[in-house]
Design a protein around this motif. Structure first.
Motif, PDB file in Angstrom:
ATOM      1  N   VAL A 106     -49.512  46.446 -37.463  1.00 19.51           N
ATOM      2  CA  VAL A 106     -49.557  45.792 -38.772  1.00 19.51           C
ATOM      3  C   VAL A 106     -50.848  46.184 -39.502  1.00 19.51           C
ATOM      4  CG1 VAL A 106     -49.705  43.567 -39.967  1.00 19.51           C
ATOM      5  CG2 VAL A 106     -48.102  43.865 -38.079  1.00 19.51           C
ATOM      6  N   ARG A 107     -51.980  46.137 -38.801  1.00 19.74           N
ATOM      7  CA  ARG A 107     -53.259  46.482 -39.425  1.00 19.74           C
ATOM      8  C   ARG A 107     -53.296  47.958 -39.824  1.00 19.74           C
ATOM      9  NH1 ARG A 107     -55.199  42.330 -35.931  1.00 19.74           N
ATOM     10  NH2 ARG A 107     -55.612  43.716 -34.183  1.00 19.74           N
ATOM     11  N   ALA A 108     -52.789  48.834 -38.959  1.00 19.93           N
ATOM     12  CA  ALA A 108     -52.782  50.272 -39.276  1.00 19.93           C
ATOM     13  C   ALA A 108     -51.915  50.554 -40.501  1.00 19.93           C
ATOM     14  CB  ALA A 108     -52.296  51.076 -38.066  1.00 19.93           C
ATOM     15  N   LEU A 109     -50.751  49.913 -40.566  1.00 21.66           N
ATOM     16  CA  LEU A 109     -49.876  50.114 -41.728  1.00 21.66           C
ATOM     17  C   LEU A 109     -50.488  49.514 -42.985  1.00 21.66           C
ATOM     18  CD1 LEU A 109     -46.452  49.439 -40.001  1.00 21.66           C
ATOM     19  CD2 LEU A 109     -47.253  51.622 -40.919  1.00 21.66           C
ATOM     20  N   ASP A 110     -51.129  48.371 -42.853  1.00 23.85           N
ATOM     21  CA  ASP A 110     -51.778  47.741 -43.999  1.00 23.85           C
ATOM     22  C   ASP A 110     -52.904  48.630 -44.528  1.00 23.85           C
ATOM     23  OD1 ASP A 110     -51.252  45.537 -45.578  1.00 23.85           O
ATOM     24  OD2 ASP A 110     -52.765  44.274 -44.634  1.00 23.85           O
ATOM     25  N   ASP A 111     -53.649  49.271 -43.625  1.00 24.56           N
ATOM     26  CA  ASP A 111     -54.709  50.192 -44.038  1.00 24.56           C
ATOM     27  C   ASP A 111     -54.126  51.420 -44.735  1.00 24.56           C
ATOM     28  OD1 ASP A 111     -56.654  48.523 -42.989  1.00 24.56           O
ATOM     29  OD2 ASP A 111     -56.927  49.706 -41.144  1.00 24.56           O
ATOM     30  N   ALA A 112     -53.012  51.915 -44.214  1.00 16.59           N
ATOM     31  CA  ALA A 112     -52.389  53.121 -44.770  1.00 16.59           C
ATOM     32  C   ALA A 112     -51.646  52.854 -46.071  1.00 16.59           C
ATOM     33  CB  ALA A 112     -51.438  53.728 -43.739  1.00 16.59           C
ATOM     34  N   LEU A 113     -51.264  51.605 -46.296  1.00 18.17           N
ATOM     35  CA  LEU A 113     -50.479  51.242 -47.482  1.00 18.17           C
ATOM     36  C   LEU A 113     -51.227  50.170 -48.285  1.00 18.17           C
ATOM     37  CD1 LEU A 113     -47.064  50.989 -45.633  1.00 18.17           C
ATOM     38  CD2 LEU A 113     -47.788  52.858 -47.121  1.00 18.17           C
ATOM     39  N   ALA A 122     -50.035  46.487 -49.615  1.00 16.94           N
ATOM     40  CA  ALA A 122     -48.841  45.981 -48.928  1.00 16.94           C
ATOM     41  C   ALA A 122     -49.024  44.528 -48.515  1.00 16.94           C
ATOM     42  CB  ALA A 122     -48.512  46.839 -47.704  1.00 16.94           C
ATOM     43  N   SER A 123     -50.238  44.149 -48.167  1.00 16.16           N
ATOM     44  CA  SER A 123     -50.552  42.770 -47.755  1.00 16.16           C
ATOM     45  C   SER A 123     -49.591  42.275 -46.678  1.00 16.16           C
ATOM     46  CB  SER A 123     -50.534  41.828 -48.959  1.00 16.16           C
ATOM     47  OG  SER A 123     -51.468  42.234 -49.920  1.00 16.16           O
ATOM     48  N   LEU A 124     -49.501  43.040 -45.607  1.00 17.85           N
ATOM     49  CA  LEU A 124     -48.625  42.654 -44.500  1.00 17.85           C
ATOM     50  C   LEU A 124     -49.225  41.480 -43.753  1.00 17.85           C
ATOM     51  CD1 LEU A 124     -47.738  46.223 -43.221  1.00 17.85           C
ATOM     52  CD2 LEU A 124     -46.423  44.778 -44.782  1.00 17.85           C
ATOM     53  N   GLN A 125     -48.378  40.604 -43.245  1.00 16.68           N
ATOM     54  CA  GLN A 125     -48.814  39.386 -42.568  1.00 16.68           C
ATOM     55  C   GLN A 125     -48.938  39.629 -41.074  1.00 16.68           C
ATOM     56  OE1 GLN A 125     -46.307  35.993 -43.341  1.00 16.68           O
ATOM     57  NE2 GLN A 125     -47.152  34.829 -41.646  1.00 16.68           N
ATOM     58  N   GLU A 126     -50.071  39.259 -40.507  1.00 18.00           N
ATOM     59  CA  GLU A 126     -50.265  39.362 -39.064  1.00 18.00           C
ATOM     60  C   GLU A 126     -49.622  38.165 -38.367  1.00 18.00           C
ATOM     61  OE1 GLU A 126     -54.316  40.049 -37.924  1.00 18.00           O
ATOM     62  OE2 GLU A 126     -54.566  41.662 -39.381  1.00 18.00           O
ATOM     63  N   GLY A 127     -49.470  38.276 -37.041  1.00 17.22           N
ATOM     64  CA  GLY A 127     -48.892  37.189 -36.248  1.00 17.22           C
ATOM     65  C   GLY A 127     -47.393  37.353 -36.097  1.00 17.22           C
ATOM     66  N   THR A 128     -46.830  36.601 -35.170  1.00 13.50           N
ATOM     67  CA  THR A 128     -45.396  36.747 -34.876  1.00 13.50           C
ATOM     68  C   THR A 128     -44.502  36.226 -35.993  1.00 13.50           C
ATOM     69  OG1 THR A 128     -45.416  34.691 -33.626  1.00 13.50           O
ATOM     70  CG2 THR A 128     -45.734  36.717 -32.383  1.00 13.50           C
ATOM     71  N   LEU A 150     -41.513  45.961 -45.350  1.00 17.23           N
ATOM     72  CA  LEU A 150     -41.546  47.280 -44.740  1.00 17.23           C
ATOM     73  C   LEU A 150     -40.617  47.300 -43.535  1.00 17.23           C
ATOM     74  CD1 LEU A 150     -43.115  50.036 -44.658  1.00 17.23           C
ATOM     75  CD2 LEU A 150     -44.697  48.909 -43.083  1.00 17.23           C
ATOM     76  N   THR A 151     -39.925  48.400 -43.350  1.00 15.75           N
ATOM     77  CA  THR A 151     -39.093  48.603 -42.166  1.00 15.75           C
ATOM     78  C   THR A 151     -39.601  49.845 -41.451  1.00 15.75           C
ATOM     79  OG1 THR A 151     -37.139  47.643 -43.217  1.00 15.75           O
ATOM     80  CG2 THR A 151     -36.754  49.112 -41.347  1.00 15.75           C
ATOM     81  N   CYS A 152     -39.820  49.735 -40.148  1.00 12.40           N
ATOM     82  CA  CYS A 152     -40.224  50.873 -39.318  1.00 12.40           C
ATOM     83  C   CYS A 152     -39.106  51.133 -38.324  1.00 12.40           C
ATOM     84  CB  CYS A 152     -41.501  50.563 -38.555  1.00 12.40           C
ATOM     85  SG  CYS A 152     -42.921  50.248 -39.591  1.00 12.40           S
ATOM     86  N   LEU A 153     -38.802  52.394 -38.118  1.00 15.64           N
ATOM     87  CA  LEU A 153     -37.768  52.773 -37.158  1.00 15.64           C
ATOM     88  C   LEU A 153     -38.383  53.614 -36.062  1.00 15.64           C
ATOM     89  CD1 LEU A 153     -35.014  53.952 -39.661  1.00 15.64           C
ATOM     90  CD2 LEU A 153     -35.183  51.738 -38.552  1.00 15.64           C
ATOM     91  N   LEU A 154     -37.995  53.346 -34.833  1.00 17.48           N
ATOM     92  CA  LEU A 154     -38.407  54.141 -33.688  1.00 17.48           C
ATOM     93  C   LEU A 154     -37.130  54.489 -32.932  1.00 17.48           C
ATOM     94  CD1 LEU A 154     -40.481  55.298 -31.688  1.00 17.48           C
ATOM     95  CD2 LEU A 154     -40.565  53.025 -30.632  1.00 17.48           C
ATOM     96  N   TYR A 155     -36.802  55.763 -32.902  1.00 19.18           N
ATOM     97  CA  TYR A 155     -35.592  56.200 -32.214  1.00 19.18           C
ATOM     98  C   TYR A 155     -35.933  56.531 -30.769  1.00 19.18           C
ATOM     99  CZ  TYR A 155     -33.275  56.450 -36.719  1.00 19.18           C
ATOM    100  OH  TYR A 155     -32.725  56.133 -37.927  1.00 19.18           O
TER     101      TYR A 155
END
Length: 137
Positions: A65-72, A75-81, A113-118
């Motif tokens: 979450v922190r890495a994506l927030d730094d890169a975007l 975005a103001s992504l929320q930490e925690g479950t 945001l949606t992340c995909l891992l195949y």
């Protein structure tokens, strides 16, 4: 490899559920759509986290979450479950697919945001299943 192993374990234990998507209609009725041959597990379920330590660690941690927030920025992504969902989805083949859809159809969905891992170790070009991103109409 660890995530793939945990997916296989969930499948072997019968803990992957048939995928279903719910849509709220203006009438208040809820429409349930099932995707054949697609199975999933939601890591909000504590029983699933007990048997999937690597996925549980990803769910509990905020490094991604922190890495994506730094890169975007912005975005103001929320930490925690409560700020994320991890769904492990498995396509058993036989025509199972995710047709064209919006990942965030609007309120009450708060997804930013949606992340995909195949996890397909033997996938080859031509097998199908490629991600296709389309602009909104």
């Amino acid at each position: 490899q660890a995530y793939l192993g945990e997916r296989k374990l969930l499948q072997a234990k019968g803990l992957l559920q048939p995928n279903k998507t719910q849509f709220g209609l203006p009438s208040g009725e809820v429409l349930v759509c099932r995707k054949p041959n697609i199975f999933e597990a939601d890591l909000h379920d504590p029983k699933l986290r007990q048997v999937t330590p690597k996925l549980a660690q990803l769910f509990a941690g905020d490094e991604l979450v922190r890495a994506l927030d730094d890169a975007l920025p912005g975005a103001s992504l929320q930490e925690g479950t409560n700020g994320k969902t991890i769904k492990l989805q498995y396509n058993s083949g036989h025509g199972g697919c995710f047709p064209l859809h919006y990942d965030n159809p609007g309120r009450p969905n708060k997804r930013k945001l949606t992340c995909l891992l195949y996890l397909n170790p033997s996938w080859q070009p031509g097998d199908g299943g490629e991600l296709q991103v389309s602009p909104p109409p």
